[in-house]
Scaffold this active site. Structure first.
Site, PDB file in Angstrom:
ATOM      1  N   ASN A   9      -4.783 -43.462  27.163  1.00  7.44           N
ATOM      2  CA  ASN A   9      -3.464 -42.923  26.839  1.00  7.44           C
ATOM      3  C   ASN A   9      -3.673 -41.687  25.965  1.00  7.44           C
ATOM      4  O   ASN A   9      -3.984 -41.803  24.788  1.00  7.44           O
ATOM      5  CB  ASN A   9      -2.655 -44.004  26.096  1.00  7.44           C
ATOM      6  CG  ASN A   9      -1.338 -43.488  25.562  1.00  7.44           C
ATOM      7  OD1 ASN A   9      -0.884 -42.404  25.920  1.00  7.44           O
ATOM      8  ND2 ASN A   9      -0.711 -44.279  24.692  1.00  7.44           N
ATOM      9  N   TRP A  10      -3.496 -40.538  26.571  1.00  4.89           N
ATOM     10  CA  TRP A  10      -3.795 -39.291  25.846  1.00  4.89           C
ATOM     11  C   TRP A  10      -2.675 -38.920  24.885  1.00  4.89           C
ATOM     12  O   TRP A  10      -2.830 -37.983  24.106  1.00  4.89           O
ATOM     13  CB  TRP A  10      -4.044 -38.151  26.836  1.00  4.89           C
ATOM     14  CG  TRP A  10      -5.283 -38.329  27.672  1.00  4.89           C
ATOM     15  CD1 TRP A  10      -6.079 -39.454  27.740  1.00  4.89           C
ATOM     16  CD2 TRP A  10      -5.882 -37.363  28.542  1.00  4.89           C
ATOM     17  NE1 TRP A  10      -7.121 -39.235  28.598  1.00  4.89           N
ATOM     18  CE2 TRP A  10      -7.027 -37.958  29.109  1.00  4.89           C
ATOM     19  CE3 TRP A  10      -5.546 -36.052  28.902  1.00  4.89           C
ATOM     20  CZ2 TRP A  10      -7.848 -37.287  30.013  1.00  4.89           C
ATOM     21  CZ3 TRP A  10      -6.362 -35.384  29.814  1.00  4.89           C
ATOM     22  CH2 TRP A  10      -7.499 -35.997  30.357  1.00  4.89           C
ATOM     23  N   LYS A  11      -1.553 -39.592  24.983  1.00  4.03           N
ATOM     24  CA  LYS A  11      -0.396 -39.301  24.117  1.00  4.03           C
ATOM     25  C   LYS A  11      -0.031 -37.804  24.224  1.00  4.03           C
ATOM     26  O   LYS A  11      -0.259 -37.191  25.260  1.00  4.03           O
ATOM     27  CB  LYS A  11      -0.674 -39.746  22.689  1.00  4.03           C
ATOM     28  CG  LYS A  11      -1.130 -41.215  22.631  1.00  4.03           C
ATOM     29  CD  LYS A  11      -1.155 -41.809  21.271  1.00  4.03           C
ATOM     30  CE  LYS A  11      -1.615 -43.259  21.383  1.00  4.03           C
ATOM     31  NZ  LYS A  11      -1.570 -43.973  20.117  1.00  4.03           N
ATOM     32  N   HIS A  94       5.748 -48.235  25.064  1.00  6.26           N
ATOM     33  CA  HIS A  94       4.741 -48.049  24.009  1.00  6.26           C
ATOM     34  C   HIS A  94       5.434 -48.104  22.643  1.00  6.26           C
ATOM     35  O   HIS A  94       6.559 -47.624  22.499  1.00  6.26           O
ATOM     36  CB  HIS A  94       4.026 -46.714  24.201  1.00  6.26           C
ATOM     37  CG  HIS A  94       2.829 -46.581  23.314  1.00  6.26           C
ATOM     38  ND1 HIS A  94       2.932 -46.230  21.993  1.00  6.26           N
ATOM     39  CD2 HIS A  94       1.518 -46.797  23.547  1.00  6.26           C
ATOM     40  CE1 HIS A  94       1.722 -46.230  21.454  1.00  6.26           C
ATOM     41  NE2 HIS A  94       0.842 -46.566  22.378  1.00  6.26           N
ATOM     42  N   GLU A  96       5.165 -46.369  20.102  1.00 14.11           N
ATOM     43  CA  GLU A  96       5.615 -45.068  19.588  1.00 14.11           C
ATOM     44  C   GLU A  96       6.956 -44.687  20.199  1.00 14.11           C
ATOM     45  O   GLU A  96       7.782 -44.042  19.559  1.00 14.11           O
ATOM     46  CB  GLU A  96       4.535 -43.995  19.859  1.00 14.11           C
ATOM     47  CG  GLU A  96       3.347 -44.186  18.918  1.00 14.11           C
ATOM     48  CD  GLU A  96       2.017 -43.730  19.474  1.00 14.11           C
ATOM     49  OE1 GLU A  96       1.979 -42.992  20.473  1.00 14.11           O
ATOM     50  OE2 GLU A  96       0.986 -44.123  18.887  1.00 14.11           O
ATOM     51  N   GLU A 164      -0.584 -54.683  22.051  1.00 14.33           N
ATOM     52  CA  GLU A 164      -0.975 -53.660  21.087  1.00 14.33           C
ATOM     53  C   GLU A 164      -0.316 -53.946  19.737  1.00 14.33           C
ATOM     54  O   GLU A 164       0.839 -53.538  19.519  1.00 14.33           O
ATOM     55  CB  GLU A 164      -0.531 -52.282  21.571  1.00 14.33           C
ATOM     56  CG  GLU A 164      -1.139 -51.862  22.884  1.00 14.33           C
ATOM     57  CD  GLU A 164      -1.228 -50.345  22.984  1.00 14.33           C
ATOM     58  OE1 GLU A 164      -2.332 -49.853  23.197  1.00 14.33           O
ATOM     59  OE2 GLU A 164      -0.188 -49.666  22.829  1.00 14.33           O
ATOM     60  N   GLY A 170      -3.969 -46.388  16.194  1.00 14.77           N
ATOM     61  CA  GLY A 170      -4.264 -45.119  15.540  1.00 14.77           C
ATOM     62  C   GLY A 170      -4.653 -45.250  14.074  1.00 14.77           C
ATOM     63  O   GLY A 170      -4.678 -44.264  13.345  1.00 14.77           O
ATOM     64  N   SER A 210      -6.918 -49.013  18.273  1.00 15.82           N
ATOM     65  CA  SER A 210      -8.187 -48.614  17.658  1.00 15.82           C
ATOM     66  C   SER A 210      -9.415 -49.135  18.403  1.00 15.82           C
ATOM     67  O   SER A 210     -10.415 -49.497  17.786  1.00 15.82           O
ATOM     68  CB  SER A 210      -8.226 -49.028  16.181  1.00 15.82           C
ATOM     69  OG  SER A 210      -7.229 -48.320  15.454  1.00 15.82           O
ATOM     70  N   GLY A 231      -6.319 -45.108  23.011  1.00 15.33           N
ATOM     71  CA  GLY A 231      -5.661 -43.867  22.610  1.00 15.33           C
ATOM     72  C   GLY A 231      -6.691 -42.829  22.194  1.00 15.33           C
ATOM     73  O   GLY A 231      -7.317 -42.168  23.025  1.00 15.33           O
ATOM     74  N   GLY A 232      -6.892 -42.710  20.891  1.00 14.89           N
ATOM     75  CA  GLY A 232      -7.765 -41.676  20.316  1.00 14.89           C
ATOM     76  C   GLY A 232      -9.109 -41.523  21.015  1.00 14.89           C
ATOM     77  O   GLY A 232      -9.538 -40.407  21.318  1.00 14.89           O
TER      78      GLY A 232
HETATM   79  P1  PGA Z   1      -5.420 -45.919  19.585  1.00 15.70           P
HETATM   80  O1  PGA Z   1      -4.065 -45.984  20.443  1.00 15.70           O
HETATM   81  O2  PGA Z   1      -6.536 -46.362  20.501  1.00 15.70           O
HETATM   82  O3  PGA Z   1      -5.542 -44.487  19.158  1.00 15.70           O
HETATM   83  O4  PGA Z   1      -5.251 -46.863  18.443  1.00 15.70           O
HETATM   84  C1  PGA Z   1      -3.848 -47.008  21.354  1.00 15.70           C
HETATM   85  C2  PGA Z   1      -2.497 -46.848  22.009  1.00 15.70           C
HETATM   86  O5  PGA Z   1      -1.561 -46.392  21.349  1.00 15.70           O
HETATM   87  O6  PGA Z   1      -2.337 -47.145  23.193  1.00 15.70           O
END
Ligand code: PGA
Length: 253
Positions: A9-11, A94, A96, A164, A170, A210, A231-232
């Site tokens: 997930n590149w956000k 998600h 966010e 999640e 994050g 994470s 994500g990251g």
């Molecule tokens: P993260 O994000 O790996 O940066 O914690 C995961 C996600 O939001 O899907």
């Protein structure tokens, strides 16, 4: 047997040219890895270019969100029909989106229904906040989210669930493999009660929050965890590749 899945997930990261560069960097390493479904979810504006790069590739494309209406006067939104021409997967609900854009369980439910209608595979995200975790409400929160998200949905064969925990996203503070396994086991049990054992057994439930190349093996050793939403670490070709490789080593047939 459930095929493990690693989704990146590149956000809201990467411009069009950066997205193209990142795909070119990771693709040669990702393509030969067998027995793991590999999905990348760049921003909307990069989907057409990345689709071109992935033509004929086993690496699949996903979007990070969509609106639930097929078309119309919804300025700035992206519809399921638009995505269906571009990609196979779509992340829905998600945390966010729930936190910053007011997505409720009802909206998430409409989006899942709309995605399934056009044959997209939704990756439904659920998870508890830190204070809910600390006050012992995790199970109640995730089963509540499941109930509202999946209202009226009978066929789970194209669905993927991502557990999640919000406090782990994050933050560099991942759940332990054991704890994530336990919660995913509870989610599967809940699905089994509602939909039957064989549907629950076939449903892929992945962990997110994470995940890095350093903790992937710990998660993938857990029997209930079918992969990860990353994500990251999905923005670094080497990290993402290492995560997929380790998943193949631990879970691969
Ligand atoms: P993260 O994000 O790996 O940066 O914690 C995961 C996600 O939001 O899907």
């Amino acid at each position: 047997m459930r095929v493990p899945m690693i989704a990146g997930n590149w956000k809201m990261n990467t411009t069009l040219s950066e997205a193209v560069k990142l795909v070119r960097e990771m693709l040669p390493g990702l393509e030969p890895i067998a027995n793991v479904d590999r999905v990348i979810c760049p921003p909307f504006v990069s989907l057409p270019a990345v689709k071109e790069l992935l033509k004929g590739s086993p690496v699949k494309l996903g979007a990070q969100n969509m609106y639930f209406e097929e078309k119309g006067a919804y300025t700035g939104e992206v519809s399921p029909l638009m995505l269906a021409e571009l990609c196979r997967y779509v992340i829905i609900g998600h945390s966010e989106r729930r936190q910053y854009f007011g997505e409720t369980g009802e909206i998430v439910n409409k989006k899942i229904l709309a995605a399934l209608k056009v044959n997209l595979k939704p990756i439904l995200c659920i998870g508890e906040k830190l204070e809910e975790n600390e006050t012992g409400q995790t199970e109640a929160v995730v089963t509540g989210q499941l109930g509202s998200s999946l209202a009226g949905i009978e066929d789970l064969s194209r669905l993927i669930i991502a557990y999640e925990p919000i406090w782990a996203i994050g933050t560099g503070r991942a759940a332990t493999g054991e704890r994530a396994n336990e919660i995913i086991g509870l989610i599967r049990h809940h699905i089994a009660r509602q939909y039957g054992i064989s549907i629950a057994r076939d449903l892929r439930i992945i962990y997110g929050g994470s995940v890095t190349a350093d903790n992937t093996t710990e998660f993938m050793r857990q029997p209930e965890i079918d992969g990860a939403l990353v994500g990251g670490a999905s923005l670094k070709a080497n990290q993402f590749l290492s995560i997929v490789k380790q998943t193949a080593e631990v879970k691969g047939g």
